[in-house]
Design an enzyme around this catalytic site. Structure first.
Site, short mmCIF file in Angstrom:
data_model
loop_
_atom_site.label_atom_id
_atom_site.label_comp_id
_atom_site.label_asym_id
_atom_site.label_seq_id
_atom_site.Cartn_x
_atom_site.Cartn_y
_atom_site.Cartn_z
N PRO A 153 0.89 -1.36 -0.13
CG PRO A 153 -0.23 -1.21 1.97
CD PRO A 153 1.13 -1.66 1.38
CD GLU A 154 3.31 3.21 -4.07
OE1 GLU A 154 3.21 4.38 -4.46
OE2 GLU A 154 3.39 2.42 -4.94
#
Length: 270
Positions: free
Chosen positions: A2-3
Site C-alpha cells: 500500500p502506498e
DNA sequence: CGACACACCTGGATGC
DNA sequence: TGCATCCAGGTGTGTC
C-alpha cells in the site's frame, strides 16, 4: 503493497464501520509484526469508543479518548471488516472485536506492518520526521526544489523519501515522473525549479486519480469491503518493461534505483 | 548531513 | 513433481 492511495482507500472504507463503534476486545494471534504489537494497545483499547480515523502519510490513526492506535500495512497488509464468526486464516494476525458483531481484522503475510500506540497529546516517534502531505497545503514544487538542492541521489529515490514528501511509493513515483517527463535516474539536485513545479502537480494528480479508482491491486491489495483497486489499468509505465509507451510507442525501460524496480520511457522522459 | 546496503518475512512465479 | 532462485506496493537501522 500500500502506498498513500491504498491507505486512503482503506481509511475511507473503514470510516463508516469504525467511527462511533466501541472496541469490545483485541485478539492477537501473532504479536510479532515489524515491531511487537503494543501492549498498551491491547490493554487500553477494549471498552473505548472510536472517535475518528485519520491518515498521516501511510499510517492510519484510530483515535479514542485514551490514545490512538497507529497502524501501518507494510508491504502486504490489509484491514477488513468481517462478521464476528469469520474463521481466521493463517495470516490474520489481529482482530478487534467491535460492538456490532463485526471484527476489524489485520491480515499481513509478510508481517512488515505494525499496530502501535500513541498517547493523547504526543506524537509517535515514527511520525516525527515526516514531510508534508502531497494532497495538502505545504507541498509544492518549490518545496521539492528547495529540499533537493545539493542532492546527488536519483530524483525517483528522492521523492520516495518520506521526509521530503509522504505517501509516494514505488508505483506512483515511476508514474508521476513519467507524467512530468523527468528521467527517474536524474540527480535530484539537477532538476530545474520549473520542472519540480510540474512534478509536484503530477504527484498530486496521480495520487488523487488512484484514490478515485480505489487504489492499485497488483497482487493482493483489497479494500475493507473486499473490493480491489482499479488504478492498475491506468498505469503508464510501472510493470510495463519492454511494452510500448502509450504516448510515443518506445519500449518502456526498467532499471533498479535504490534497490527498487524503476520504469520509464527513454524518449518521453529526460 | 547524505547515500547506500541490509534487514525484517512469506508466497508466488519462474526455471531447471 | 520437486527444488532453487528471484521478486514483491515499506522503511528503520547501521555503516561509510
Amino acid at each position: 503493497m500500500p502506498e498513500l492511495p491504498e491507505v486512503e482507500t482503506t481509511r475511507r472504507g473503514l470510516l463508516p464501520h469504525l467511527v462511533g463503534r466501541r472496541v469490545r476486545a483485541v485478539v492477537v494471534r501473532q504479536p510479532q509484526l515489524r515491531w511487537p504489537i503494543a501492549a498498551e494497545l491491547v490493554a487500553q483499547l477494549p471498552g473505548q469508543r472510536i472517535e475518528a480515523v485519520e491518515r498521516r502519510a501511510k499510517y492510519l490513526l484510530v483515535h479514542t479518548r485514551v490514545g490512538s492506535a497507529l497502524l501501518h500495512l507494510g508491504m502486504s497488509g490489509s484491514l477488513r471488516i468481517v462478521p464476528e464468526r469469520t474463521p481466521p486464516g493463517p495470516h490474520d494476525h489481529v482482530d478487534w472485536r467491535l460492538d456490532d458483531r463485526h471484527l476489524l481484522r489485520l491480515t499481513d503475510p509478510r508481517r512488515f506492518g505494525c499496530e502501535l500506540w500513541q498517547l493523547p497529546g504526543t506524537l509517535h516517534p515514527l511520525l516525527r520526521r515526516l514531510g508534508p502531505e502531497p494532497l495538502g497545503d505545504g507541498f509544492d514544487g518549490d518545496h521539492l526544489w528547495q529540499r533537493a538542492r545539493g542532492r546527488g541521489a536519483a530524483v525517483k529515490t528522492f521523492i520516495m523519501d518520506q521526509s521530503v514528501v509522504v505517501g509516494v511509493g514505488n508505483i506512483y513515483a515511476s508514474e508521476a515522473l513519467f507524467e512530468a517527463g523527468i528521467d527517474p535516474r536524474r540527480a535530484a539536485g539537477r532538476v530545474a525549479r520549473e520542472r519540480y513545479r510540474r512534478l509536484a502537480q503530477t504527484i498530486r494528480r496521480v495520487l488523487a486519480r488512484a484514490i478515485e479508482r480505489g487504489g492499485t491491486t497488483l497482487r493482493d491489495f483489497i479494500a475493507p469491503d473486499g473490493a480491489r483497486g482499479y488504478f492498475e489499468q491506468e498505469l503508464a509505465v510501472y510493470g510495463r518493461a519492454g511494452e510500448p509507451c502509450r504516448a510515443c510507442g518506445t519500449a518502456i525501460a526498467q532499471a533498479v534505483l535504490g534497490q527498487r524496480a524503476t520504469y520509464w520511457c527513454p524518449r518521453c522522459q529526460r
